[in-house]
Scaffold this motif. Structure first.
Motif, short mmCIF file in Angstrom:
data_model
loop_
_atom_site.label_atom_id
_atom_site.label_comp_id
_atom_site.label_asym_id
_atom_site.label_seq_id
_atom_site.Cartn_x
_atom_site.Cartn_y
_atom_site.Cartn_z
N PRO A 1 2.10 4.77 -2.52
CA PRO A 1 1.65 5.58 -3.67
C PRO A 1 2.47 5.30 -4.92
O PRO A 1 3.54 4.68 -4.87
N ASP A 2 1.95 5.82 -6.04
CA ASP A 2 2.60 5.59 -7.33
C ASP A 2 3.97 6.27 -7.43
O ASP A 2 4.70 6.02 -8.40
N ARG A 3 4.29 7.10 -6.47
CA ARG A 3 5.63 7.72 -6.46
C ARG A 3 6.71 6.65 -6.28
O ARG A 3 7.87 6.89 -6.59
N ASN B 1 0.83 -1.20 0.00
CA ASN B 1 0.00 0.00 0.00
C ASN B 1 0.87 1.26 0.00
O ASN B 1 0.97 1.97 1.01
#
Lengths: 112, 114
Positions: free
Chosen positions: A61-63, A59
Motif C-alpha cells: 500500500p501507499d503507506r 504490491n
C-alpha cells in the motif's frame, strides 16, 4: 570491505505510528532494494531504486514509501503502522550488471 | 507471473547424511536462479546461482544445485550435512521488467540430527 548495513537492528512501535528504516549499500553499488519478510515466509519485494529513481514497486500500500540519496543510501518509510507490518525488513544492494544481490542483516520491526 | 515453489516446509537429516532441497519455478524465459541461506534473525547469504551454461553449479559450503529445464527444477544438494548447516533455505528466481527483483519461495527449514 563493509557489506550492506541497516539501522536500527530492532525497533518496537505501536499501531498508527510512523517508522523510518535506513540502509547503506556496499560501496560502489548504485541499486538498493527493500524486501519484507514476515515470520515463516520468504522475502517479498517492496521497492527498487537505481540512481535515485524508483525502478520498481511491489504490491504494497501507499503507506510504504522510500527514497535514495545522492550517496546511494536509502530510507524506507512506513506510515500508519498496522500489526501486520511486523516483519524483518531487508535491504539489498547490487552493483553494475552484477546479477547478485547482497543483503543486509535486516531491521526487525515489531508493531504492538 | 513468475513463482517459486519449495514443497518441503521442514526437512530433518542426520549429520553426515546427504541432503536434497527441492525447488520448482515458473518462468517463461531462461531463468536466473539462486539459492540463499538464512540463519535465525539474520539476512540472506548467497549459496549459488545459475544464469546459463553448465546446468550443475557449485556453491559455497560444499553445496551444489542442478538446473533441469524439462522439470522446471533447481534442486539444492549437499553430500554430507554438518550441524552448522541447520538454517532456512530459500530458492529464488529473478524477475526483470523495469526493475530487478527476486521472487522467493516460502523456504525450507533444515534441521540436523546429531
Amino acid at each position: 570491505d563493509a557489506g550492506v548495513t541497516q539501522s536500527p537492528t530492532h525497533l518496537i512501535k505501536t499501531r498508527g505510528q510512523h517508522v523510518t528504516l535506513r540502509c547503506s549499500p556496499i560501496s560502489g553499488h548504485k541499486s538498493v532494494s527493500w524486501y519484507q519478510q514476515v515470520l515463516g515466509q520468504g522475502p517479498q519485494f517492496i521497492f527498487q531504486y537505481y540512481e535515485k529513481e524508483e525502478r520498481g514497486r511491489g504490491n504494497f500500500p501507499d503507506r510504504f514509501s522510500a527514497r535514495q540519496f545522492p550517496n546511494y543510501s536509502s530510507e524506507l518509510n512506513v506510515n500508519a503502522l498496522l500489526l501486520g507490518d511486523s516483519a524483518l525488513y531487508l535491504c539489498a544492494s547490487r552493483g553494475g550488471t552484477n546479477e547478485k544481490l547482497f543483503f543486509g542483516s535486516g531491521t526487525q520491526l515489531s508493531v504492538l | 507471473a513468475q513463482s517459486v515453489t519449495q514443497p518441503d516446509i521442514h526437512i530433518t537429516v542426520s549429520e553426515g547424511a546427504s541432503l536434497e532441497l527441492r525447488c520448482n519455478y515458473s518462468y517463461g524465459a531462461t531463468p536466473y536462479l539462486f539459492w540463499y541461506v538464512q540463519s535465525p534473525g539474520q539476512g540472506l547469504q548467497l549459496l549459488l546461482k545459475y544464469f546459463s551454461g553448465d546446468t550443475l553449479v557449485q556453491g559455497i559450503k560444499g553445496f551444489e544445485a542442478e538446473f533441469k529445464r524439462s522439470q522446471s527444477s533447481f534442486n539444492l544438494r549437499k553430500p554430507s550435512v554438518h550441524w552448522s548447516d541447520a538454517a532456512e533455505y530459500f530458492c529464488a528466481v529473478v524477475e526483470m521488467d523495469s526493475s530487478y527483483k527476486l521472487i522467493f519461495g516460502s523456504g525450507t527449514r533444515l534441521l540436523v540430527r546429531p
